[in-house]
Design a protein around this motif. Structure first.
Motif, short mmCIF file in Angstrom:
data_model
loop_
_atom_site.label_atom_id
_atom_site.label_comp_id
_atom_site.label_asym_id
_atom_site.label_seq_id
_atom_site.Cartn_x
_atom_site.Cartn_y
_atom_site.Cartn_z
N PHE A 22 0.83 -1.20 0.00
CA PHE A 22 0.00 0.00 0.00
C PHE A 22 0.87 1.26 0.00
N GLN A 23 2.02 1.19 0.70
CA GLN A 23 2.92 2.34 0.82
C GLN A 23 3.92 2.42 -0.33
N TYR A 24 3.99 1.41 -1.17
CA TYR A 24 5.05 1.38 -2.19
C TYR A 24 4.94 2.57 -3.14
N ARG A 25 6.08 3.21 -3.37
CA ARG A 25 6.15 4.37 -4.27
C ARG A 25 6.96 3.98 -5.51
N PHE A 26 6.37 4.21 -6.69
CA PHE A 26 7.03 3.83 -7.94
C PHE A 26 8.32 4.64 -8.13
N LYS A 27 9.31 3.98 -8.71
CA LYS A 27 10.61 4.61 -8.91
C LYS A 27 10.57 5.57 -10.10
N SER A 28 11.61 6.39 -10.19
CA SER A 28 11.62 7.46 -11.19
C SER A 28 11.64 6.94 -12.62
N HIS A 29 12.15 5.71 -12.87
CA HIS A 29 12.21 5.22 -14.25
C HIS A 29 10.86 4.67 -14.73
N ASP A 30 9.87 4.59 -13.80
CA ASP A 30 8.50 4.22 -14.22
C ASP A 30 7.79 5.51 -14.64
N ALA A 31 8.00 5.89 -15.90
CA ALA A 31 7.62 7.24 -16.34
C ALA A 31 6.18 7.62 -16.00
N PHE A 32 5.23 6.72 -16.23
CA PHE A 32 3.82 7.08 -16.04
C PHE A 32 3.47 7.21 -14.56
N PHE A 33 3.98 6.29 -13.73
CA PHE A 33 3.64 6.26 -12.31
C PHE A 33 4.71 6.90 -11.42
N SER A 34 5.72 7.48 -12.01
CA SER A 34 6.88 7.96 -11.26
C SER A 34 6.50 8.80 -10.05
N GLY A 35 7.00 8.35 -8.87
CA GLY A 35 6.80 9.11 -7.64
C GLY A 35 5.49 8.87 -6.94
N HIS A 36 4.57 8.15 -7.55
CA HIS A 36 3.26 7.94 -6.94
C HIS A 36 3.27 6.72 -6.00
N ALA A 37 2.65 6.87 -4.86
CA ALA A 37 2.46 5.74 -3.95
C ALA A 37 1.18 5.00 -4.34
N ILE A 38 1.22 3.67 -4.28
CA ILE A 38 0.05 2.87 -4.66
C ILE A 38 -1.16 3.29 -3.82
N GLY A 39 -0.96 3.53 -2.53
CA GLY A 39 -2.08 3.92 -1.67
C GLY A 39 -2.73 5.21 -2.11
N ASN A 40 -1.95 6.17 -2.61
CA ASN A 40 -2.51 7.41 -3.10
C ASN A 40 -3.46 7.16 -4.27
N LEU A 41 -3.06 6.26 -5.17
CA LEU A 41 -3.89 5.95 -6.33
C LEU A 41 -5.18 5.25 -5.91
N ILE A 42 -5.08 4.37 -4.92
CA ILE A 42 -6.27 3.68 -4.42
C ILE A 42 -7.24 4.67 -3.78
N ILE A 43 -6.72 5.58 -2.97
CA ILE A 43 -7.58 6.59 -2.33
C ILE A 43 -8.24 7.47 -3.39
N ALA A 44 -7.48 7.86 -4.42
CA ALA A 44 -8.04 8.68 -5.49
C ALA A 44 -9.16 7.93 -6.21
N ALA A 45 -8.96 6.64 -6.48
CA ALA A 45 -9.98 5.85 -7.17
C ALA A 45 -11.24 5.72 -6.31
N LEU A 46 -11.06 5.42 -5.04
CA LEU A 46 -12.22 5.28 -4.15
C LEU A 46 -12.97 6.61 -3.99
N SER A 47 -12.26 7.72 -4.06
CA SER A 47 -12.91 9.02 -3.95
C SER A 47 -13.88 9.24 -5.10
N GLU A 48 -13.50 8.76 -6.29
CA GLU A 48 -14.41 8.86 -7.42
C GLU A 48 -15.56 7.86 -7.28
#
Length: 344
Positions: free
Chosen positions: A87-113
């Protein structure tokens, strides 16, 4: 038997209600220790952050910034550590699309919608993550932090305000343009938790950008001044660039009181442990300056009880609060309030 164990034995069965208000890295430290002490813990988390992964997500989909909420959920979760690490994992800089994003942040954003709002999203996620306690966003919409400086200029946005390196005179919050007009308000559950609390804890966290944004939500600030709970301020150990440069501990409380237009802080926890010279890594912790100076006379003039101790924890060349020692004091105060209420 240790002091911590004595507190657990005395409090068990009563579960003192402890509400912690703030944001940033200090909040999870306190919440983890409260969970260990069998407290009925509620976290009220700022929604005015505009930096990092949270800020990028907010810019794209106008969701409440999820970073602080994510960390608080993890602090109170009963899930296995591996699940929390994912849940806390943050994508590394070479993952261009997800770079810097934590998986938990994306889950919270999805649930908010999915849930049409951050508040219901966090309640659903709290169930999924087996959270022991309550996690409440301070408002159900993203808020913008506004600041007026002593030179009369104004700025909008937490990161812009901190970067200005000017003396802040006053801060307030507004809704973003996409969320309509009118003053932001806290949800009824937030207000009810504050009014029912034994103690309300402010901090630790950045004074102007983590604590005050919550209190500037009108009905939330009113609840903190009207509650019968003991209001505790955990004073920062270090001063912070662009916020509290040259501040004493009494200056912190004075600013809180001025924003809510009354002396409402009952107790201040002050660290007296000494930070070793040249210990702090100023490159890694580039927003930190030097230890907060003490003004115990000034605190007493503001009507505060002062509890001072070595609350210092040094690790990784950073300066932090010792969560266990701070929470021991919080629980002692909660027990006193709890006992007094039962004696009414």
């Amino acid at each position: 038997m240790t002091a911590a164990n004595r507190i657990i034995r005395v409090i068990k069965g009563r579960q003192p209600k402890v509400v912690v208000i703030g944001g940033g890295t200090g909040l999870p430290v306190i919440l983890k220790s409260l969970r260990e002490q069998n407290a009925d813990a509620t976290a009220i988390v700022t929604v005015a952050d505009d930096g990092g992964s949270s800020g990028v997500i907010r810019d794209y989909i106008n969701v409440v910034p999820p970073g602080d909420i994510r960390n608080v959920l993890v602090a109170l979760s009963d899930l296995p550590q591996l699940t929390l690490d994912i849940f806390q994992y943050r994508f590394k800089s070479h993952d261009a699309f997800f770079s810097g994003h934590a998986i938990g942040n994306l889950i919270i954003a999805a649930l908010s919608e999915m849930e049409s709002g951050i508040f219901d999203a966090v309640q659903r996620l709290s169930e999924m993550m087996e959270v022991d306690g309550h996690v409440y966003p301070a408002a159900n919409v993203a808020l913008s932090l506004n600041a007026r400086f002593t030179d009369g200029t104004q700025l909008v946005g937490e990161s812009e305000i901190s970067a200005a390196r000017k003396q802040i005179e006053h801060v307030w919050v507004t809704k973003t343009a996409d969320d309509g007009e009118g003053q932001p308000t806290a949800m009824p559950e937030v207000i009810e938790s504050i009014m029912a609390a034994d103690v309300v804890v402010l901090g630790p966290g950045s004074l102007f950008t983590s604590i005050l944004p919550n209190l500037m939500i009108e009905n939330l600030g009113q609840a903190v001044t009207q509650t019968k709970a003991e209001v505790i301020y955990i004073c920062n150990i270090m001063t912070q660039k662009g916020e509290t440069e040259r501040f004493t501990d009494a200056d912190h409380v004075r600013i809180l009181n001025e924003h809510l237009q009354q002396n409402f802080v009952d107790t201040v926890l002050v660290n007296t442990g000494r930070v070793p010279e040249n210990y702090l890594d100023h490159q890694k912790y580039d927003e930190i300056l030097w230890p907060v100076e003490h003004d115990f006379k000034g605190l007493r003039q503001l009507g505060c009880r002062v509890i001072s101790d070595n609350f210092l924890e040094l690790r990784n060349h950073g300066v932090f609060h010792n969560g266990q020692k701070v929470v021991q004091e919080i629980m002692n105060l909660a027990f006193q309030v709890n006992t007094a209420k039962r004696g009414e």
